[in-house]
Design a protein around this motif. Sequence first.
Motif, PDB file in Angstrom:
ATOM      1  N   LEU A 123      -4.625   0.063  -3.382  1.00 16.96           N
ATOM      2  CA  LEU A 123      -5.597   0.614  -2.434  1.00 16.96           C
ATOM      3  C   LEU A 123      -5.431   0.033  -1.032  1.00 16.96           C
ATOM      4  O   LEU A 123      -6.319   0.159  -0.188  1.00 16.96           O
ATOM      5  CB  LEU A 123      -7.014   0.383  -2.936  1.00 16.96           C
ATOM      6  N   LEU A 143     -13.822   0.766  -1.513  1.00 18.99           N
ATOM      7  CA  LEU A 143     -12.436   0.635  -1.972  1.00 18.99           C
ATOM      8  C   LEU A 143     -12.268  -0.608  -2.832  1.00 18.99           C
ATOM      9  O   LEU A 143     -11.534  -0.600  -3.824  1.00 18.99           O
ATOM     10  CB  LEU A 143     -11.484   0.597  -0.773  1.00 18.99           C
ATOM     11  N   ALA A 147     -11.012  -0.740  -6.598  1.00 20.26           N
ATOM     12  CA  ALA A 147      -9.905  -1.622  -7.001  1.00 20.26           C
ATOM     13  C   ALA A 147     -10.299  -2.452  -8.222  1.00 20.26           C
ATOM     14  O   ALA A 147      -9.468  -2.721  -9.105  1.00 20.26           O
ATOM     15  CB  ALA A 147      -9.512  -2.528  -5.842  1.00 20.26           C
ATOM     16  N   ASN A 177      -6.468   8.523  -3.401  1.00 14.04           N
ATOM     17  CA  ASN A 177      -6.109   7.480  -4.358  1.00 14.04           C
ATOM     18  C   ASN A 177      -6.611   7.798  -5.760  1.00 14.04           C
ATOM     19  O   ASN A 177      -5.966   7.433  -6.751  1.00 14.04           O
ATOM     20  CB  ASN A 177      -6.633   6.123  -3.887  1.00 14.04           C
TER      21      ASN A 177
END
Length: 251
Positions: A123, A143, A147, A177
């Motif tokens: 990420l 994020l 993760a 992602n």
Amino acid sequence: MIKLESLTKVFGHKPVVDSASAEFEKGKVTSIIGPNGAGKSTLLSMASRLINKDQGKVFIDSVSLEEWDTKELAKRLAVLRQANSITMRFTVREMVSFGRFPYSKGNLTAQDQEVIDQAIEYLDLTRIQHSYLDELSGGQRQLAFIAMVIAQDTDYVFLDEPLNNLDIKHSLQIMKNVRRLAHETNKAVVVVIHDINFASCYSDKIIALKQGKVVAQGSVEDVIQADTLERIYETPFNIIEQDGKRMCTYY
């Protein structure tokens, strides 16, 4: 595959989820859409055993959800809930390391550290991995939470409204992602999402809920239709096709 059969949840005398059935396949992004109060988060919570279902069945790889040992389930299914309030002060790396708890129980091994490194790199968080969460923007914090889920290294990933209160840049980064995660690592990623255009552009399958019922499900082409969306949201829609993607406008 995760299979939901006729899931029902009643709060008071009102069915919040009403006989909902669906399947979540590995290697695909499945987005759950629908208006506020449609039962999207409740459905995901029942599917992950965060709340009890009143009726119906959930199967993970053909094994009933009730039969899964909690420790083993944590190695198969990761959940990022809607509200993630952290009162203690953690760095990004420390937060991501919590994803390894089902394996290490807090005693991180060299292999755990390697998985944490990979999740951080995946990420693009390497530069800020030693920054504290309260020093970051909302998008950067989100994020970091994702993760952490990646570091848990499960076959199934549930993300409940991961784009809440994020700007377009970070929303795009997260959805790109999410799609990579499903397609490159053969994980089933399930996203509760309000933005229909993000769902349309980055999903393989869409499930639409209204008043607790599954009213449409299938490919993007099957669900992102003006008449279908108008029935779900009770507002006029226009569908635009551009570069092989469907975009919605409403008025």
